[in-house]
Motif scaffolding. Structure first.
Motif, short mmCIF file in Angstrom:
data_model
loop_
_atom_site.label_atom_id
_atom_site.label_comp_id
_atom_site.label_asym_id
_atom_site.label_seq_id
_atom_site.Cartn_x
_atom_site.Cartn_y
_atom_site.Cartn_z
N ARG A 1 0.81 -1.22 0.00
CA ARG A 1 0.00 0.00 0.00
C ARG A 1 0.84 1.28 0.00
O ARG A 1 0.28 2.37 -0.05
N GLY A 2 2.18 1.14 0.09
CA GLY A 2 3.05 2.31 0.02
C GLY A 2 2.94 3.25 1.20
O GLY A 2 3.22 4.45 1.07
N ILE A 3 2.59 2.75 2.36
CA ILE A 3 2.44 3.58 3.56
C ILE A 3 3.79 3.69 4.27
O ILE A 3 4.53 2.70 4.36
N PRO A 4 4.18 4.87 4.76
CA PRO A 4 5.46 5.01 5.47
C PRO A 4 5.59 4.06 6.65
O PRO A 4 4.59 3.71 7.29
N ALA A 5 6.83 3.65 6.95
CA ALA A 5 7.06 2.63 7.97
C ALA A 5 6.55 3.06 9.34
O ALA A 5 5.96 2.26 10.07
N GLU A 6 6.76 4.35 9.71
CA GLU A 6 6.32 4.78 11.04
C GLU A 6 4.80 4.80 11.14
O GLU A 6 4.23 4.49 12.19
N LEU B 1 -8.68 -6.68 1.60
CA LEU B 1 -8.60 -7.21 0.23
C LEU B 1 -8.97 -6.18 -0.82
O LEU B 1 -8.45 -6.21 -1.94
N LEU B 2 -9.83 -5.25 -0.47
CA LEU B 2 -10.38 -4.32 -1.44
C LEU B 2 -9.50 -3.08 -1.58
O LEU B 2 -8.88 -2.63 -0.62
N PRO B 3 -9.41 -2.51 -2.78
CA PRO B 3 -8.61 -1.30 -3.00
C PRO B 3 -9.33 -0.05 -2.50
O PRO B 3 -9.79 0.79 -3.26
N LEU B 4 -9.42 0.06 -1.19
CA LEU B 4 -10.17 1.15 -0.56
C LEU B 4 -9.21 2.17 0.04
O LEU B 4 -8.01 1.93 0.18
N PRO B 5 -9.72 3.36 0.41
CA PRO B 5 -8.87 4.40 1.00
C PRO B 5 -8.19 3.92 2.29
O PRO B 5 -8.61 2.94 2.93
N GLY B 6 -7.13 4.66 2.67
CA GLY B 6 -6.34 4.27 3.83
C GLY B 6 -7.14 4.14 5.10
O GLY B 6 -6.89 3.25 5.91
N ALA B 7 -8.12 5.02 5.31
CA ALA B 7 -8.92 4.96 6.54
C ALA B 7 -9.69 3.65 6.63
O ALA B 7 -9.85 3.09 7.73
N ILE B 8 -10.15 3.12 5.49
CA ILE B 8 -10.87 1.85 5.49
C ILE B 8 -9.92 0.70 5.78
O ILE B 8 -10.26 -0.26 6.49
N THR B 9 -8.70 0.80 5.24
CA THR B 9 -7.69 -0.22 5.54
C THR B 9 -7.38 -0.25 7.03
O THR B 9 -7.27 -1.32 7.64
N LEU B 10 -7.25 0.94 7.61
CA LEU B 10 -7.02 1.01 9.06
C LEU B 10 -8.17 0.38 9.82
O LEU B 10 -7.97 -0.38 10.77
N ALA B 11 -9.40 0.67 9.40
CA ALA B 11 -10.57 0.08 10.05
C ALA B 11 -10.54 -1.44 9.93
O ALA B 11 -10.98 -2.15 10.84
N GLY B 12 -10.02 -1.95 8.81
CA GLY B 12 -9.91 -3.39 8.64
C GLY B 12 -9.03 -4.03 9.69
O GLY B 12 -9.38 -5.06 10.28
N PHE B 13 -7.87 -3.42 9.97
CA PHE B 13 -6.98 -3.94 11.01
C PHE B 13 -7.64 -3.88 12.39
O PHE B 13 -7.52 -4.81 13.19
#
Length: 417
Positions: A262-267, A315-327
């Protein structure tokens, strides 16, 4: 008497924080540790396997060690071992040193885990087990937060390991000061239990299923000569294997997925993984109250469904906030599973069989922790880290299917009997 036992319980919770702190560090720091050490992607899985292998060995030996030394000394020695190993990590110059230091880290973690679980199960009410594992989540959540801070502010993952080692030393100091209380509190709690009629405050034991009364008359009194042949036992073992495997897999490889896929910075990735552990922590805090009204069987069903939803979001190509919600959803759904599976063991298979079976279950759980995340590391090195959500979802579904199979198998047994 009650006040001292309550305050001492806080010390036990602090000790379990020390168990959770190291568990989440490696996965959060690995995206920046790997190039610094010149290590391949899959090496994190190898290190996790060494830690988990040590955990298996010490947990299997914990019964003898507790009988010989007592829970307090075992907890103190174990926390001291993990503190020394973490401090060594902050100075380790190569991957080989990390592998060597992973041995005492795993040995310390397994001993304190088994010792504290046994102590709380023996001397405190059942709902305290959920809160005990909640405090593991406090430590597991704090680890990535510290790593994220030191990577962002000081460009140093080593300083993060040093900070966690210092926290461990502080906990060791507290344990040393309270060492005389372990036997005293245990004796007082035993006297209290002996002078009171047995009672169960948790809905997981109090009328959690229709066959509880029958197990009270049979397996509760007469242990099976071959407990592994009881209906549902083997599938129960598999449920532990898949659960602990996927819980560790998400914590170990989640940050690498965020950075690599997802290309998110390591920190930022490390901070997001801390929220995954935060979901487990908050969920277990809430679960401790919910178990007073809702059975473990329902929580073990609903929890994995929530986690599966979180994996689908990844799994879905959704915005970062949705990815965070997934975790966060994955962590929140995981919250009731491990404590619930442990608590259900006497209900499912009888109290006379539960001590032996819980030991087997923990060994199988650590086996899942040992092998499944490293196997995914090998897979990711060949096919790409993008498979992370797919594998996570598959393991969650397998864990849920195994647990539900156990319920049906035991229900069939008592309907036929």
């Amino acid at each position: 008497m009650a006040a001292m036992a309550t305050w001492f319980l806080i010390v036990i919770y602090l000790a379990f924080i020390s168990l959770g702190l190291p568990d989440s560090l490696l996965g959060a720091a690995w995206p920046v540790m790997r190039p610094d050490l010149g290590a391949p992607l899959e090496a994190a899985g190898m290190l996790a396997m060494i830690v988990a292998g040590g955990t298996i060995v010490s947990s299997l030996a914990s019964g003898r060690l507790i009988d010989k030394l007592g829970t307090g000394p075992i907890t103190l020695i174990s926390c001291l071992m993990t503190a020394a190993a973490l401090l060594g990590f902050s100075f380790a110059p190569s991957l080989l040193w990390f592998a060597l230091l992973a041995i005492p880290l795993g040995l310390g973690a397994g001993a304190v885990d088994a010792a504290l679980n046994h102590y709380v199960a023996t001397h405190y009410e059942a709902h305290h087990m959920s809160w005990l594992h909640c405090f593991w989540g406090v430590g597991a959540t704090g680890g990535p937060l510290l790593i994220s801070y030191f990577i962002k502010e000081h460009d140093s993952w080593r300083a993060g390991y040093t900070a966690v080692a210092i926290i461990q030393v502080a906990l060791v100091t507290i344990l040393l000061a309270t060492l005389p209380l372990w036997k005293k509190v245990a004796a007082q709690r035993s006297m209290l239990r002996a002078s009171s009629r047995p009672h169960h405050s948790d809905a997981s034991v109090k009328g959690s299923n229709k066959f509880t009364a029958k197990t009270d008359r049979e397996e509760d009194i007469r242990p099976s000569a071959q407990p592994m042949r009881l209906p549902g036992v083997k599938m129960s073992m598999l449920a532990f294997l898949f659960y602990c495997g996927v819980e560790t897999l998400v914590g170990l490889w989640g940050a690498s997925f965020l950075v690599g896929a997802r290309g998110i910075p390591a920190e930022t990735a490390a901070w997001w993984i801390s929220l995954y552990y935060g979901g487990i922590t908050i969920g277990r805090l809430i679960t401790g109250f919910i178990t007073l009204k809702v059975s473990n069987r329902i929580l073990i069903l609903v929890g994995p469904l929530i986690s599966a939803l979180g994996a689908v979001l990844l799994l879905l190509p959704l915005p970062g906030a949705i990815t965070l919600a997934g975790f966060v959803l994955i962590g929140f759904g995981f919250a009731p599973v491990y404590p619930g599976l442990i608590h259900e063991t006497p209900v499912r298979f009888g109290r006379a069989n539960s001590a032996k079976l819980i030991g087997y279950q923990m060994a199988v759980a650590y086996t899942g922790t040992t092998f499944l995340p490293p196997l995914f590391g090998l897979l990711a090195s060949q096919a790409g880290i993008g498979l992370f959500p797919v594998v996570s979802l598959l393991l969650i579904v397998l864990m849920l299917l195994c647990s539900e199979y156990v319920n049906r198998a035991i229900k069939r047994k008592y309907l036929i009997a």
